[in-house]
Every structure is written in C-alpha cells, then in structure tokens.
Design a protein around this motif. Sequence first.
Motif, PDB file in Angstrom:
ATOM      1  N   ARG A 105       0.846  -1.188   0.000  1.00 47.78           N
ATOM      2  CA  ARG A 105       0.000   0.000   0.000  1.00 47.78           C
ATOM      3  C   ARG A 105       0.886   1.245   0.000  1.00 47.78           C
ATOM      4  O   ARG A 105       1.955   1.267   0.605  1.00 47.78           O
ATOM      5  CB  ARG A 105      -0.899   0.036   1.241  1.00 47.78           C
ATOM      6  CG  ARG A 105      -2.000  -0.995   1.227  1.00 47.78           C
ATOM      7  CD  ARG A 105      -3.135  -0.572   0.317  1.00 47.78           C
ATOM      8  NE  ARG A 105      -3.870   0.554   0.856  1.00 47.78           N
ATOM      9  CZ  ARG A 105      -4.641   1.366   0.125  1.00 47.78           C
ATOM     10  NH1 ARG A 105      -4.731   1.188  -1.175  1.00 47.78           N
ATOM     11  NH2 ARG A 105      -5.285   2.361   0.683  1.00 47.78           N
ATOM     12  N   ASN A 106       0.405   2.294  -0.668  1.00 48.69           N
ATOM     13  CA  ASN A 106       1.129   3.559  -0.684  1.00 48.69           C
ATOM     14  C   ASN A 106       0.122   4.690  -0.543  1.00 48.69           C
ATOM     15  O   ASN A 106      -1.002   4.596  -1.056  1.00 48.69           O
ATOM     16  CB  ASN A 106       1.927   3.728  -1.981  1.00 48.69           C
ATOM     17  CG  ASN A 106       2.939   4.854  -1.922  1.00 48.69           C
ATOM     18  OD1 ASN A 106       3.099   5.511  -0.900  1.00 48.69           O
ATOM     19  ND2 ASN A 106       3.638   5.090  -3.026  1.00 48.69           N
ATOM     20  N   TYR A 111       1.450   7.700  -4.576  1.00 56.14           N
ATOM     21  CA  TYR A 111       0.153   7.325  -5.132  1.00 56.14           C
ATOM     22  C   TYR A 111      -0.007   5.858  -5.529  1.00 56.14           C
ATOM     23  O   TYR A 111      -1.128   5.421  -5.777  1.00 56.14           O
ATOM     24  CB  TYR A 111      -0.178   8.232  -6.324  1.00 56.14           C
ATOM     25  CG  TYR A 111      -0.197   9.696  -5.946  1.00 56.14           C
ATOM     26  CD1 TYR A 111      -0.664  10.108  -4.703  1.00 56.14           C
ATOM     27  CD2 TYR A 111       0.280  10.671  -6.812  1.00 56.14           C
ATOM     28  CE1 TYR A 111      -0.663  11.445  -4.338  1.00 56.14           C
ATOM     29  CE2 TYR A 111       0.281  12.009  -6.460  1.00 56.14           C
ATOM     30  CZ  TYR A 111      -0.194  12.394  -5.215  1.00 56.14           C
ATOM     31  OH  TYR A 111      -0.191  13.712  -4.857  1.00 56.14           O
ATOM     32  N   ASN A 112       1.060   5.109  -5.609  1.00 53.62           N
ATOM     33  CA  ASN A 112       0.909   3.676  -5.865  1.00 53.62           C
ATOM     34  C   ASN A 112       2.231   2.977  -5.590  1.00 53.62           C
ATOM     35  O   ASN A 112       3.293   3.622  -5.481  1.00 53.62           O
ATOM     36  CB  ASN A 112       0.461   3.400  -7.307  1.00 53.62           C
ATOM     37  CG  ASN A 112      -0.392   2.138  -7.407  1.00 53.62           C
ATOM     38  OD1 ASN A 112      -0.305   1.253  -6.557  1.00 53.62           O
ATOM     39  ND2 ASN A 112      -1.217   2.039  -8.444  1.00 53.62           N
ATOM     40  N   SER A 156       0.483   6.695 -11.965  1.00 50.52           N
ATOM     41  CA  SER A 156       0.367   5.698 -10.903  1.00 50.52           C
ATOM     42  C   SER A 156      -0.644   4.610 -11.234  1.00 50.52           C
ATOM     43  O   SER A 156      -0.931   3.756 -10.396  1.00 50.52           O
ATOM     44  CB  SER A 156      -0.024   6.379  -9.587  1.00 50.52           C
ATOM     45  OG  SER A 156      -1.235   7.097  -9.736  1.00 50.52           O
ATOM     46  N   HIS A 157      -1.192   4.635 -12.447  1.00 53.96           N
ATOM     47  CA  HIS A 157      -2.146   3.596 -12.849  1.00 53.96           C
ATOM     48  C   HIS A 157      -1.542   2.703 -13.929  1.00 53.96           C
ATOM     49  O   HIS A 157      -0.828   3.162 -14.812  1.00 53.96           O
ATOM     50  CB  HIS A 157      -3.442   4.226 -13.347  1.00 53.96           C
ATOM     51  CG  HIS A 157      -4.272   4.790 -12.231  1.00 53.96           C
ATOM     52  ND1 HIS A 157      -4.986   3.999 -11.375  1.00 53.96           N
ATOM     53  CD2 HIS A 157      -4.465   6.068 -11.819  1.00 53.96           C
ATOM     54  CE1 HIS A 157      -5.595   4.750 -10.479  1.00 53.96           C
ATOM     55  NE2 HIS A 157      -5.286   6.013 -10.728  1.00 53.96           N
ATOM     56  N   ASP A 209      -7.282   7.272 -15.408  1.00 60.27           N
ATOM     57  CA  ASP A 209      -6.990   5.844 -15.444  1.00 60.27           C
ATOM     58  C   ASP A 209      -7.175   5.378 -16.883  1.00 60.27           C
ATOM     59  O   ASP A 209      -7.515   6.170 -17.767  1.00 60.27           O
ATOM     60  CB  ASP A 209      -7.942   5.131 -14.478  1.00 60.27           C
ATOM     61  CG  ASP A 209      -7.576   3.669 -14.199  1.00 60.27           C
ATOM     62  OD1 ASP A 209      -6.524   3.211 -14.683  1.00 60.27           O
ATOM     63  OD2 ASP A 209      -8.346   2.996 -13.491  1.00 60.27           O
ATOM     64  N   HIS A 239     -11.622   5.982 -11.807  1.00 59.23           N
ATOM     65  CA  HIS A 239     -11.068   4.646 -11.641  1.00 59.23           C
ATOM     66  C   HIS A 239     -11.963   3.619 -12.333  1.00 59.23           C
ATOM     67  O   HIS A 239     -13.157   3.511 -12.020  1.00 59.23           O
ATOM     68  CB  HIS A 239     -10.925   4.304 -10.157  1.00 59.23           C
ATOM     69  CG  HIS A 239      -9.945   5.196  -9.451  1.00 59.23           C
ATOM     70  ND1 HIS A 239     -10.257   5.916  -8.329  1.00 59.23           N
ATOM     71  CD2 HIS A 239      -8.656   5.499  -9.752  1.00 59.23           C
ATOM     72  CE1 HIS A 239      -9.206   6.619  -7.944  1.00 59.23           C
ATOM     73  NE2 HIS A 239      -8.220   6.390  -8.792  1.00 59.23           N
ATOM     74  N   HIS A 252      -3.376   4.060  -3.394  1.00 55.94           N
ATOM     75  CA  HIS A 252      -3.471   2.822  -4.159  1.00 55.94           C
ATOM     76  C   HIS A 252      -2.401   1.839  -3.699  1.00 55.94           C
ATOM     77  O   HIS A 252      -1.509   2.177  -2.912  1.00 55.94           O
ATOM     78  CB  HIS A 252      -3.294   3.092  -5.658  1.00 55.94           C
ATOM     79  CG  HIS A 252      -4.403   3.881  -6.266  1.00 55.94           C
ATOM     80  ND1 HIS A 252      -5.703   3.453  -6.273  1.00 55.94           N
ATOM     81  CD2 HIS A 252      -4.399   5.092  -6.894  1.00 55.94           C
ATOM     82  CE1 HIS A 252      -6.458   4.358  -6.876  1.00 55.94           C
ATOM     83  NE2 HIS A 252      -5.692   5.363  -7.261  1.00 55.94           N
ATOM     84  N   GLY A 253      -2.498   0.655  -4.229  1.00 58.34           N
ATOM     85  CA  GLY A 253      -1.524  -0.378  -3.913  1.00 58.34           C
ATOM     86  C   GLY A 253      -1.711  -1.567  -4.819  1.00 58.34           C
ATOM     87  O   GLY A 253      -2.336  -1.486  -5.887  1.00 58.34           O
ATOM     88  N   SER A 254      -1.196  -2.713  -4.385  1.00 58.13           N
ATOM     89  CA  SER A 254      -1.277  -3.921  -5.207  1.00 58.13           C
ATOM     90  C   SER A 254      -0.975  -5.135  -4.341  1.00 58.13           C
ATOM     91  O   SER A 254      -0.522  -5.007  -3.202  1.00 58.13           O
ATOM     92  CB  SER A 254      -0.284  -3.846  -6.382  1.00 58.13           C
ATOM     93  OG  SER A 254       1.042  -3.686  -5.889  1.00 58.13           O
TER      94      SER A 254
END
Length: 651
Positions: free
Chosen positions: A117-118, A211-212, A253-254, A310, A382, A578-580
């Motif tokens: 996460r960021n 942001y990500n 960031s997307h 996005d 998004h 956002h994150g991953s």
Amino acid sequence: MAAVSHCPLLGARASSVRSKRTASRRGITITTRAVQTPAKPARVTRENVKSTPLDAFPKSAVGSRRVPKPKSETFDKAYKDYSTGYASVPGLSYERSEWITEVIGTIPPEMEGTLLRNGPAMYVRGEGADRFEKSYLDGDGMVTSIAVKDGKAYFRNKFVRTEHFDKEEALGKYTEPSIFTAADPRKPAFFWRLFNDILAGNLARKQNGAYNVLNWGGNLLAVDYKKPYELCPDTLDTIGHGASPITSVMHTSHYRTLDEPDGSGRRCVAFLNEVDWRSETTGAVFYEFDENGVEVSRRAYDYPASYVHDFVVTDNYYILFDCPIKIDFPAVFTKYIFEKSCLSELICEDTNRRPLFRIFPRRGESREVKTVEADYWCYAYHHVNGFEDVDGKIVFDTCTWDKFTLYFTDICSPNGKDNYPRMKLSRFLIDIDECTATHHCLSDLPCELPITSWDYTGKPYQHMYLSSAVGTNEAGVNGPMQALTKVSLPSTTALSGATEIEWCPGDTKFAMEPFFVARKNATSEDDGWVVALVHDAEYENSDFGGRGTEMVIIDSKKFEEGPVARLRMPTYVPFGVHGSWSTTHVAGPPKAKELAAIAEMEANGGKRVTPATSLSGDQASTQKVQDGVDVKAIAAVAAAVAGAAALAQLF
C-alpha cells in the motif's frame, strides 16, 4: 501520417496543431497528428442529453441501503470517525518493521505474497507559528507492506525518500509547492505564484512518491503522478530512478497487467499523459513490460488536450475516458495567486461537450485514434475492467460520478452535507463501427477503488470488488466509504441483473481499497481471497489517539461470511491511495544484509549511515522532468496560463 478519427456525425476537422514525432528506445520514430475535438452542437446540453434517467437506475439491494434513514440522520458520527483515518504521522521515527502477532482467525497457509500500500502519510511539519499543513494528497508517501507466508505475516512501513523529502527533512520545514494545497511555503507567495508560476511558466512541483506501489519484473517501485522511485524489495529503502527499465521512464500511478492472447506471458502496461494546453494537444505514451521487467512495446499518440486519470487495456486497444473539463480562468488571478485555491481547483466542468472515449490501437501498423461520445453525462476516474466481446464491441466498466470533484473530495474530505459519496457502477457498451457508447447502470451503490482478478484483466469476466458507502437517508445523502462489496454479473456481457454482497467491518471501522488474491491453481474466476486494510477509529489499545489498522482476508466464494482472518497492524496506517498484491513474497523479515546494516546503525548511535535517495545510471541523471506537464492535467492548468498566447485561448 495517422490522425485521430471521429464519428461522421461529429464533423471532425483537422487541427492546426503541428505534428509530433516521438522516438522509441529502439530508435523507431512514430509520427502522429492531433485533431481538434469537435465542438458539441449548441442544441445539446447537460439537460437534454439522452441518457438513462436517474430514477430508472437499478437500486442497490445491499443491507445498509434497503431501508433509508430519515432526513435527520446525517451520519455525523460516521463521518467524524472516518476523518480520523487521515491523521498525519510524525515522520521517520514512525517507520517500523516487525512480525504481526495479533491475529483473529487463521491466515490461509497456502497464501503467499505481499500486500503493498502507498499513500500520503505526513502532511504537517513544524510547530506553533512555524506549523505548515498540506492537503492530504500532497503528503509525503509512505509504503506499507504485509508479507504473508506459511500462515505468518511481517509488517513494514517506510517513507519514500524522494529528493524533495530529503531536502525538507534536512531543513525541518516544507519548501516545495504542491498540487493540492492552497497555502504556499514559498514567501512571498503572491510573487512566486504570479511571476514564477504563471508568467514564467515554471511549474516544478513537489514529488511525493505517494500514489501507488507495484512489484513487477523483480522491481519494486513507488509512483506519484509521473515519476517512479525504485525501492529495495527487501527493506523498502528508496533506491531512486533509472535502476530498471520501468523506473527509467515517466508514467502515471495507474497500470494494468494482462495475459497476451498468444500465450507468451503477462504484460504490465503503464501510460503517460502529457498535456500542452498552449497547443491544445495531449501526448499519450503507452509502455508494456514483460514478466522480466523488460520494455517490449512503446506506442505514442497525440490527441486533443483533455483530462484522463486511469485507462483500460484489452487485447487490441488502449482506452481512455476523456472527462469534459476546462480551466477556470478567472480563478487563476482571483484565487490562485492569493493562496485561496490550489492548482487542482483551477479545473472545472466543461458543459460544452460530452464525455469521450479515446480508443488507441495496441497492435499493428495502424495509428488511427478513434473517438466515441458517451451518451451519459458523467465523470470517471477509476475503471473496473474492459474487454472486447464476440461482436467486436468494447465493454467498458467504471465507477461514474455525477459531478467533477478534483481530487475526490467526496472521498478524501466528505462532510455528509456538500460532499459525500454519490458514485455509481456503470457499464458502457462501445460500438466503434457505429460510433456509439451506450451507458448501462449496473447499480446505484456509491462505490470506488474497484478491483478484479488480474487473471481476467482485458478478458470477459463476472466478478468485481469495490469500496462502498454504507447507509443512505431519505434526502439521498449517503454515509462514508466503509464497506467492501462483491458485485457479480449473471453473464460476462450482462447489462443488468448484478448481485451484491456487502461486508461492513463495524460501526467505527472503514475498509480501504480491496485487492484480489487468486488461489494457486484456481478453478474459477472468484477462487481466492479479497484482502484490504481497515481503519479502526476506536482501537482501545491504540498508541495514536485511538486509531488502529487491521488487515482482513475474506474468502471470495464465501464473501458473506466475512474475514477468515483479521491481522492487527502494530501501528496506525493512514488511509492510502493505491496499492497492489505482489504474488512474490517481498519485504519480509530481515535478511543477513539488513541485520548487518541494523547493527551498524546502532553502533553509530542510531543514525543512517548512507543517504536514502540516490539516482542510478545515466538515464536517471539525464531524465527530464517537464515543467507544466502533469499526467492528471494539474500542472497543465498553469501551463495554460503561462504567457499571453495561452491566456487568449481561454476566453
């Protein structure tokens, strides 16, 4: 020379904008030409656009919305609790790394990977008269990781040590102007904003790396609005730019990850959107990286200046949703230079045209960019997913907003009165041949931050997972973003009939962005878990003003049963952006090198032995940060007013 193509009914006309040549890293030169967006016919206004009436949209049947509360219920307590998730943390002393010891339930033993996460974490520096508070989105980025393996989890949080962070940390104060904050640390602010920002067009803005965060091809990177920072996959320490192909180019960031249809592997697709309002042109670049992190494709296009946030990727197309916005020109000189507004507040709705889908070819020699008008007035930031059906039509799913709020006021600073969640889940069916994009509301549930299984990106799919608002009243005011909701469609091409399963974490708890973790050897699309961080506004054992954070793991096939495990974080984690989910286990417990570094640090009185931020390689040292260019169109606002020629175009 290729051009942007519009539907015949739009009356496309060639632009006087000069052609732009973009050279790829392989030395291939691609030439594109921009075409102006045609003006919307005068008879078409927001009021008479033919779109589905609001009262015909399917009503969400989730538990918290079945019986609206009376108008007197304004969710004051819920919004107050929600706001505590945006508290700034004190700084570097807040960084931690340790095992997570408090677990309710059982972490699935077969789950392996890392939740990343960021988001902005520190947005206050100084005390007393020297105290300076930035807007949440301008805060310094802090990456949080929860590495899961063998039924155990390891926690880390660490600031992204951008060059601006290190400078301000050394000085003990903010020095750099930002995008979302009206106040300006430069003094006198009037002079800086009028002569430096507007007249000179010097639009350098702070890079906060917030942001990500993504782990791809063996490279862990944090991204803000265009500049990636490589991180150490073991410690989260900031390495800098140019350490890998994916951190050697600027992108937003997307991103999207999807499988190649020929079975050659998975790609990570990133994009950059650079707006030049003076020439009324946007330069879009789409990058593709293979599973080893090698750049394998770069396609550049010009199209008319616009705002996008996005994107969606299918087998054959990159698709952008072009929101109808314009510059609030009077505010530049009546508000911005007097610190009454920030750059982001200089963008407003443009009711003189409709939303547009910009469709770019992903393969082949064609450079034709097609533009299709949406039949529904909305904004979309998004997107959920998209794919091409058997008839060649594009299915485009997104969360739509009825108003333009840059940036996400209804989510980041809601009050239950003027600002509160009011999004919808929408599906557009785009027919390129007929030049139509028809809107179909899947649910009126206020929802955002959507995710699907990455195994189904760009493919027909049925399941999506969203952050959603809880509760509504008879006046139509909704509660804050709080729940996680699984939405399932009866078929991949369905235009209605969605079923929803809502999970609410508790009265004083608020779920953040969800992520889907596919089970190894999954047998169906929703065979796996949904993971998310949850803010707790009333944690009894808190060491941060009653705030706490959990990580939840929910079996997707048994979503209604709630979490199979709740992991209590050792400290409060602010709401992120956002994150991953990394399928590779990174940022786990300390390895030998880190243990040795810790010992050395302790031997030196606890001080850092080496600088945290460094630029690696020739590409990093020569990489140009273009003033006045922001992929989300913020810095482009000031670029539009940088000179008399640009000013004249806005009248």
